[in-house]
Design a protein around this motif. Sequence first.
Motif, PDB file in Angstrom:
ATOM      1  N   THR A 110      -6.777   3.585   5.569  1.00 29.94           N
ATOM      2  CA  THR A 110      -7.418   2.792   4.507  1.00 29.94           C
ATOM      3  C   THR A 110      -8.670   2.100   5.044  1.00 29.94           C
ATOM      4  N   LYS A 111      -8.632   1.699   6.322  1.00 28.55           N
ATOM      5  CA  LYS A 111      -9.829   1.061   6.929  1.00 28.55           C
ATOM      6  C   LYS A 111     -11.018   2.028   6.877  1.00 28.55           C
ATOM      7  N   TYR A 112     -10.754   3.306   7.056  1.00 25.22           N
ATOM      8  CA  TYR A 112     -11.834   4.313   7.030  1.00 25.22           C
ATOM      9  C   TYR A 112     -11.963   4.968   5.657  1.00 25.22           C
ATOM     10  N   ASP A 113     -11.410   4.288   4.640  1.00 24.86           N
ATOM     11  CA  ASP A 113     -11.526   4.758   3.256  1.00 24.86           C
ATOM     12  C   ASP A 113     -11.030   6.202   3.091  1.00 24.86           C
ATOM     13  N   ALA A 114      -9.855   6.482   3.671  1.00 31.72           N
ATOM     14  CA  ALA A 114      -9.287   7.828   3.535  1.00 31.72           C
ATOM     15  C   ALA A 114      -9.108   8.179   2.064  1.00 31.72           C
ATOM     16  N   LEU A 115      -9.359   9.437   1.739  1.00 24.53           N
ATOM     17  CA  LEU A 115      -9.079   9.888   0.372  1.00 24.53           C
ATOM     18  C   LEU A 115      -7.564   9.967   0.185  1.00 24.53           C
ATOM     19  N   SER A 116      -6.855  10.393   1.238  1.00 22.66           N
ATOM     20  CA  SER A 116      -5.392  10.425   1.137  1.00 22.66           C
ATOM     21  C   SER A 116      -4.758  10.194   2.499  1.00 22.66           C
ATOM     22  N   VAL A 117      -3.534   9.673   2.468  1.00 19.38           N
ATOM     23  CA  VAL A 117      -2.680   9.616   3.669  1.00 19.38           C
ATOM     24  C   VAL A 117      -1.412  10.374   3.312  1.00 19.38           C
ATOM     25  N   ASP A 118      -1.069  11.364   4.127  1.00 21.91           N
ATOM     26  CA  ASP A 118      -0.054  12.336   3.728  1.00 21.91           C
ATOM     27  C   ASP A 118       1.152  12.334   4.654  1.00 21.91           C
ATOM     28  N   HIS A 119       2.303  12.617   4.104  1.00 22.37           N
ATOM     29  CA  HIS A 119       3.648  12.661   4.713  1.00 22.37           C
ATOM     30  C   HIS A 119       4.415  11.401   4.333  1.00 22.37           C
ATOM     31  N   LEU A 120       4.270  10.306   5.115  1.00 23.13           N
ATOM     32  CA  LEU A 120       4.876   9.011   4.775  1.00 23.13           C
ATOM     33  C   LEU A 120       6.394   9.066   4.652  1.00 23.13           C
TER      34      LEU A 120
END
Length: 422
Positions: free
Chosen positions: A262-272
């Motif tokens: 989120t700090k690098y403005d990710a479009l998505s974070v996947d798995h979780l």
Amino acid sequence: MSILIKNIKQLVQVHDYNVMIVKGEDMKTLPVLENAYLYIEHDTIIEYGEMEYCEGIEAETIIDATGKIVLPAWCDSHTHVVYAGNRTSEFVDRINGLSYEDIANRGGGILNSAKLLQDTSEDDLYEQSINRLEELIRMGTCAFEIKTGYGLTVEAELKMLRVIKRIKQESLAKITPTLLAAHAIPSEYKDNKDEYIKLIVEELIPQASDLNISHYIDVFCEKGYFDLDDTEAILKAAAEHNMRPKIHVNQFNILGGVGLGTKYDALSVDHLEELNDEDIKALKNSDTMPVALPGCSYFLSIPYTPARKIIDAGLPLAIATDYNPGSAPSGNMNFIVSAACVKLKMTPEEAINAATINGAYAMGISSMYGSITRGKKANLIITKPLSDYSEIPYAFAHDPVEQVIINGQLKDIKNPEENFRI
Ligand SMILES: N=CN[C@@H](CCC(=O)O)C(=O)O
Ligand SMILES: [Zn+2]
């Protein structure tokens, strides 16, 4: 070229005003028009409405969809569909008791696929990959993210990018390429990980950027792969080339990858599959889409992503296949929608939102894909006769898809000779 679909039992995911993302409570709503028509010209949705307003509309092709459901084609925002061969022997090893980690520690896993891919010609890799992709279009997916990550040398990663570019140019499907050079540490860098990161930062990212194919960067942020500092170094270098993160985080361990994303403005974070309150907090203050990959949890017998915790916190959620030879060798989104309901406890409405509009968001294409909206691309599923859209996840492992319209073209998916190329 024009197509009129008449007598549609349920036209699903209809939005008069364009939507880009659906979050939290709103994911429970799936707008449906009963007894509807849909009119397409060339590759674009032009008009839709209730059947009583269909009178006078003419078209070159008319489809009678009595008893059937029409919905946006699936948007699969996380795949590794470009790979060589398979890893069936590791599948058997796992049945006999080895874990995914044990196999990786023996030098297998991703490194096995990398070796195979390095020894495969570009043409062969293209043929294997496009054949897989076309099988998935027949199952109703018309937009795919495709990652590199089985090259693990500058030369082989660029080979993968060129194959993805060729697929993008030749397939009717919408393709979003992602550079995943940091997928595993190549054996020659086993004791010198920093050198591999340096190679990615100083050579691969600039060369990939020159090819102008991928605008997204991925890192497998995980114990035994790339830690938080490694990940940050790669995201920083990629940002200088305008590549936005879409990263693998929290598959087995929480390292802080969500907050970094989120700090690098990710479009998505996947798995979780693992997720804590700090991760939820970071996602709340961001434009980052969390993505669940239930096919991976199913295949590796690891925890399922806590979808309820995510959605009930007011966040959006997308679901995707993670199609790859090691942890999820299936790209069937119909199964993923069902698994989201059965295993992640998502309602059919939430699961369909997650697999259409939110999947499109996680590829940066939701202004043109993922809903039935005037002006959006005509990528559609026409189902077999069904009682209701909830039968799609309910009848798991059934194939609900009868016809596909991709880029405005009606395709005979049962015909093995049918092609899905421009
Ligand atoms: N976890 C990292 N990458 C893939 C698996 C790749 C493989 O095992 O080949 C995944 O998303 O699960
Ligand atoms: Zn993956």
